[in-house]
Design a protein around this motif. Structure first.
Motif, mmCIF file in Angstrom:
data_model
loop_
_atom_site.group_PDB
_atom_site.id
_atom_site.type_symbol
_atom_site.label_atom_id
_atom_site.label_comp_id
_atom_site.label_asym_id
_atom_site.label_seq_id
_atom_site.Cartn_x
_atom_site.Cartn_y
_atom_site.Cartn_z
ATOM 1 N N TRP A 5 -5.579 2.216 7.798
ATOM 2 C CA TRP A 5 -4.835 0.955 7.751
ATOM 3 C C TRP A 5 -4.912 0.190 9.064
ATOM 4 O O TRP A 5 -4.685 -1.021 9.098
ATOM 5 C CB TRP A 5 -3.371 1.212 7.401
ATOM 6 C CG TRP A 5 -2.601 1.998 8.432
ATOM 7 C CD1 TRP A 5 -2.495 3.341 8.520
ATOM 8 C CD2 TRP A 5 -1.827 1.462 9.511
ATOM 9 N NE1 TRP A 5 -1.712 3.703 9.585
ATOM 10 C CE2 TRP A 5 -1.284 2.556 10.218
ATOM 11 C CE3 TRP A 5 -1.541 0.170 9.957
ATOM 12 C CZ2 TRP A 5 -0.479 2.399 11.338
ATOM 13 C CZ3 TRP A 5 -0.725 0.012 11.065
ATOM 14 C CH2 TRP A 5 -0.206 1.117 11.741
ATOM 15 N N THR B 257 -11.366 -3.217 0.693
ATOM 16 C CA THR B 257 -11.118 -1.969 1.431
ATOM 17 C C THR B 257 -10.242 -1.006 0.630
ATOM 18 O O THR B 257 -9.567 -0.165 1.208
ATOM 19 C CB THR B 257 -10.454 -2.283 2.781
ATOM 20 O OG1 THR B 257 -9.168 -2.908 2.550
ATOM 21 C CG2 THR B 257 -11.311 -3.207 3.611
ATOM 22 N N ARG B 258 -10.280 -1.116 -0.705
ATOM 23 C CA ARG B 258 -9.403 -0.299 -1.543
ATOM 24 C C ARG B 258 -9.685 1.199 -1.409
ATOM 25 O O ARG B 258 -8.808 2.030 -1.659
ATOM 26 C CB ARG B 258 -9.536 -0.724 -3.002
ATOM 27 C CG ARG B 258 -10.942 -0.610 -3.561
ATOM 28 C CD ARG B 258 -11.044 -1.315 -4.905
ATOM 29 N NE ARG B 258 -12.372 -1.230 -5.502
ATOM 30 C CZ ARG B 258 -13.382 -2.009 -5.155
ATOM 31 N NH1 ARG B 258 -13.210 -2.928 -4.213
ATOM 32 N NH2 ARG B 258 -14.563 -1.881 -5.742
ATOM 33 N N THR C 73 -14.448 -6.971 8.614
ATOM 34 C CA THR C 73 -14.328 -6.461 7.250
ATOM 35 C C THR C 73 -15.643 -5.872 6.757
ATOM 36 O O THR C 73 -15.669 -4.806 6.133
ATOM 37 C CB THR C 73 -13.884 -7.586 6.303
ATOM 38 O OG1 THR C 73 -12.664 -8.166 6.783
ATOM 39 C CG2 THR C 73 -13.675 -7.062 4.896
ATOM 40 N N ASN D 263 -7.648 -0.465 11.022
ATOM 41 C CA ASN D 263 -8.766 -1.400 10.976
ATOM 42 C C ASN D 263 -8.517 -2.512 9.960
ATOM 43 O O ASN D 263 -8.915 -3.662 10.160
ATOM 44 C CB ASN D 263 -10.061 -0.652 10.624
ATOM 45 C CG ASN D 263 -10.560 0.201 11.769
ATOM 46 O OD1 ASN D 263 -10.351 -0.124 12.933
ATOM 47 N ND2 ASN D 263 -11.216 1.307 11.454
ATOM 48 N N LYS D 264 -7.853 -2.172 8.843
ATOM 49 C CA LYS D 264 -7.492 -3.206 7.877
ATOM 50 C C LYS D 264 -6.569 -4.239 8.520
ATOM 51 O O LYS D 264 -6.711 -5.451 8.314
ATOM 52 C CB LYS D 264 -6.787 -2.586 6.667
ATOM 53 C CG LYS D 264 -7.631 -1.680 5.810
ATOM 54 C CD LYS D 264 -6.798 -1.181 4.643
ATOM 55 C CE LYS D 264 -7.556 -0.184 3.791
ATOM 56 N NZ LYS D 264 -6.748 0.300 2.660
ATOM 57 N N SER D 265 -5.622 -3.760 9.298
ATOM 58 C CA SER D 265 -4.665 -4.653 9.949
ATOM 59 C C SER D 265 -5.342 -5.560 10.957
ATOM 60 O O SER D 265 -5.000 -6.739 11.093
ATOM 61 C CB SER D 265 -3.575 -3.822 10.644
ATOM 62 O OG SER D 265 -2.875 -3.010 9.715
ATOM 63 N N ILE E 266 -8.967 -8.597 1.217
ATOM 64 C CA ILE E 266 -9.119 -7.393 2.042
ATOM 65 C C ILE E 266 -8.635 -6.166 1.283
ATOM 66 O O ILE E 266 -9.231 -5.088 1.365
ATOM 67 C CB ILE E 266 -8.363 -7.560 3.367
ATOM 68 C CG1 ILE E 266 -9.061 -8.613 4.237
ATOM 69 C CG2 ILE E 266 -8.273 -6.234 4.122
ATOM 70 C CD1 ILE E 266 -8.351 -8.891 5.538
ATOM 71 N N ARG E 267 -7.546 -6.330 0.532
ATOM 72 C CA ARG E 267 -7.049 -5.212 -0.273
ATOM 73 C C ARG E 267 -8.112 -4.755 -1.268
ATOM 74 O O ARG E 267 -8.299 -3.556 -1.491
ATOM 75 C CB ARG E 267 -5.787 -5.648 -1.028
ATOM 76 C CG ARG E 267 -5.269 -4.616 -2.028
ATOM 77 C CD ARG E 267 -4.743 -3.391 -1.313
ATOM 78 N NE ARG E 267 -4.360 -2.350 -2.252
ATOM 79 C CZ ARG E 267 -5.165 -1.419 -2.732
ATOM 80 N NH1 ARG E 267 -6.437 -1.405 -2.362
ATOM 81 N NH2 ARG E 267 -4.723 -0.492 -3.565
ATOM 82 N N ASN F 92 0.828 -1.206 0.000
ATOM 83 C CA ASN F 92 0.000 0.000 0.000
ATOM 84 C C ASN F 92 0.864 1.258 0.000
ATOM 85 O O ASN F 92 0.530 2.262 -0.640
ATOM 86 C CB ASN F 92 -0.912 0.017 1.231
ATOM 87 C CG ASN F 92 -2.056 -0.963 1.111
ATOM 88 O OD1 ASN F 92 -2.352 -1.453 0.021
ATOM 89 N ND2 ASN F 92 -2.706 -1.256 2.214
ATOM 90 N N MET G 145 -16.186 -2.522 8.307
ATOM 91 C CA MET G 145 -15.338 -1.510 7.672
ATOM 92 C C MET G 145 -15.920 -1.049 6.349
ATOM 93 O O MET G 145 -15.999 0.149 6.061
ATOM 94 C CB MET G 145 -13.923 -2.066 7.444
ATOM 95 C CG MET G 145 -12.993 -1.934 8.621
ATOM 96 S SD MET G 145 -11.282 -2.159 8.075
ATOM 97 C CE MET G 145 -11.338 -3.812 7.397
ATOM 98 N N LEU H 233 -7.182 -8.270 8.955
ATOM 99 C CA LEU H 233 -6.220 -9.223 8.396
ATOM 100 C C LEU H 233 -5.636 -10.116 9.488
ATOM 101 O O LEU H 233 -5.467 -11.334 9.290
ATOM 102 C CB LEU H 233 -5.103 -8.471 7.680
ATOM 103 C CG LEU H 233 -4.003 -9.326 7.042
ATOM 104 C CD1 LEU H 233 -4.607 -10.299 6.039
ATOM 105 C CD2 LEU H 233 -2.954 -8.441 6.374
#
Length: 443
Positions: free
Chosen positions: A131, A125-126, A200, A133-135, A121-122, A68, A203, A138
């Motif tokens: 990052w 959540t593009r 996810t 919440n993405k982490s 997820i990428r 990213n 989000m 994941l």
């Protein structure tokens, strides 16, 4: 840059975790056959999953965030957000022996699922910049997949071929309690995987709502700006028309005053002076009506309508306006603020013109009549009619300010304003004003 920094941080953590000795975990696993305790077996399995998860999470997060980060540097590097984690993560597994003597993570089914989750997820959540919440999402997926490594039932499918995972499953086989790991690993996997899915989904949903709110705020801002522009334009037009109306009596005053001053009036001086006085009083009344909203004066319907036609005379659509109503209604009197009430009628005529433009109509009718104790002023067009929520707009992307102004003015005069659709097409806007009394001819 913050994504690159976070990615480098997690990769450093992963490198440090590779140096952590797994000897204590192996000793704990070796003692399980001696104690014959299912609790010790589950504790050993949990330690293995925890150690493998910490290493895997740091590795996946590192390359995920690094991808990213590189993609955010310039548009041409955008594909790296997909390619870097997809290529670097498997490659790192095979390069582990060069890093240190730590226990290696086997690149089996859980690792493949983890890489897939990175890409999923990428994609989902593009459009989300957060990052953290993405982490978290994941990490939940990677943690859930690590539990698959200690499930004996899945070994034949490529899960759990690493040294630690194999040791735990061997201990379970010696105790003949493989079912303990099958059930506990399956439940843990299902719970963590579901948590990752929910995180996810939250989000994505939250991001969509934020996007919708931003779009709504943008539309409201544009609508507010449009209203302000319409108000400003309407105010300018009204001011120009008011100045034009004030100019007429002023021209009369100045012209007659010049005649008198030149001594050319002769016996007509008294008549000219009377005309000057009437023009001056007319200007005074107009100024009072402009400055004071509650100012009222009795005026015949004919005078009011004549004033309306004077205001619309500069418009090209003036010739399309016709009037009905006999002398009886024209001689009837109403007590109004002439400037404001005429402006309300002009707004209705202007709305009728706009409605005609959209439907190809041409004629506008100004219908005058008496109805019980009221004078009825109706404007009819050949448009598409009024929508049910006409007070929010006129139906042709209008802000509705014209109709709102009419409603405000009519109500302040104690009258009534309504609209209706004409069967077969067209709209009809009606103003009802109380009659002030007998007309000039005693009607």
């Amino acid at each position: 840059m913050k994504h690159l920094a976070a990615g480098a941080f997690f990769l450093l953590i992963w490198a440090a975790l590779q140096q952590v000795s797994a000897a204590p975990v192996l000793h704990a696993i070796a003692r399980v056959p001696e104690s014959m305790d299912s609790g010790d077996l589950l504790a050993a399995a949990s330690f293995v999953v925890l150690l493998n998860s910490l290493r895997a999470i740091a590795l996946y997060l590192g390359w995920f965030l690094a991808g990213n980060g590189f993609a955010s540097l310039r548009i041409s590097l955008a594909p790296l957000s997909w390619l870097l984690p997809a290529a670097a993560i498997p490659l790192t597994y095979f390069l582990l022996p060069a890093v240190g003597e730590g226990i290696q993570l086997h690149f089996g089914i859980p690792a493949v699922l983890s890489v897939t989750s990175v890409l999923v997820i990428r994609y989902l959540t593009r459009s989300i910049p957060d990052w953290i919440n993405k982490s978290i999402a994941l990490s939940l997926f990677v943690f859930s997949f690590q539990w698959l490594d200690i499930i004996p039932f899945l070994t034949v499918y490529g899960a759990g071929w690493g040294e630690l995972s194999s040791s735990v499953k061997t201990a379970a086989e010696l105790l003949e309690r493989e079912w303990v790991l099958n059930w506990s690993g399956g439940v843990a996997f299902a719970g963590l995987f579901l948590s990752g899915v929910i995180t996810t989904e939250l989000m994505v949903t939250y991001s969509a709502r934020l996007s919708d709110m931003a779009l709504l705020r943008d539309r409201e801002t544009k609508m507010a700006r449009l209203r302000e522009e319409n108000l400003a334009n309407r105010s300018i037009v009204e001011m120009q028309q008011l100045v034009h109306d004030l100019k007429r009596p002023l021209t009369t005053i100045m012209g007659l005053a010049d005649i008198i001053a030149a001594g050319k009036s002769g016996k007509a001086a008294e008549k000219h002076a009377s005309v000057i006085g009437d023009a001056g009083r007319s200007m005074e009344e107009m100024i009072s009506e402009i400055l004071h909203e509650d100012f009222r004066r009795p005026v015949s319907v004919g005078e009011l309508i004549e004033y309306v036609f004077t205001q619309i005379s500069p418009f090209p659509w003036r010739d399309g306006v016709s009037r009905t109503g006999g002398e009886t209604v024209l001689n009837e009197h109403v007590e109004v603020n002439v400037v404001r009430m005429s402006r309300a009628v002009v707004n209705l005529l202007d709305n009728a013109h706009k409605a005609n433009l959209r439907s190809g109509g041409e004629a506008i009718l100004l219908d005058l009549s008496l109805k019980d104790g009221y004078v009825e002023i109706a404007v009819l067009d050949q448009g598409q009619g009024f929508p049910s929520d006409w007070d929010a707009g006129s139906g042709w992307n209008s802000t509705g300010l014209g109709l709102q102004y009419v409603t405000m003015v009519v109500r302040s005069h104690g009258g009534f304003f309504s609209v209706e659709n004409i069967p077969g097409g067209g709209g009809r806007a009606v103003i009802l004003l109380r009659r002030a009394g007998e007309g000039k001819d005693g009607v």
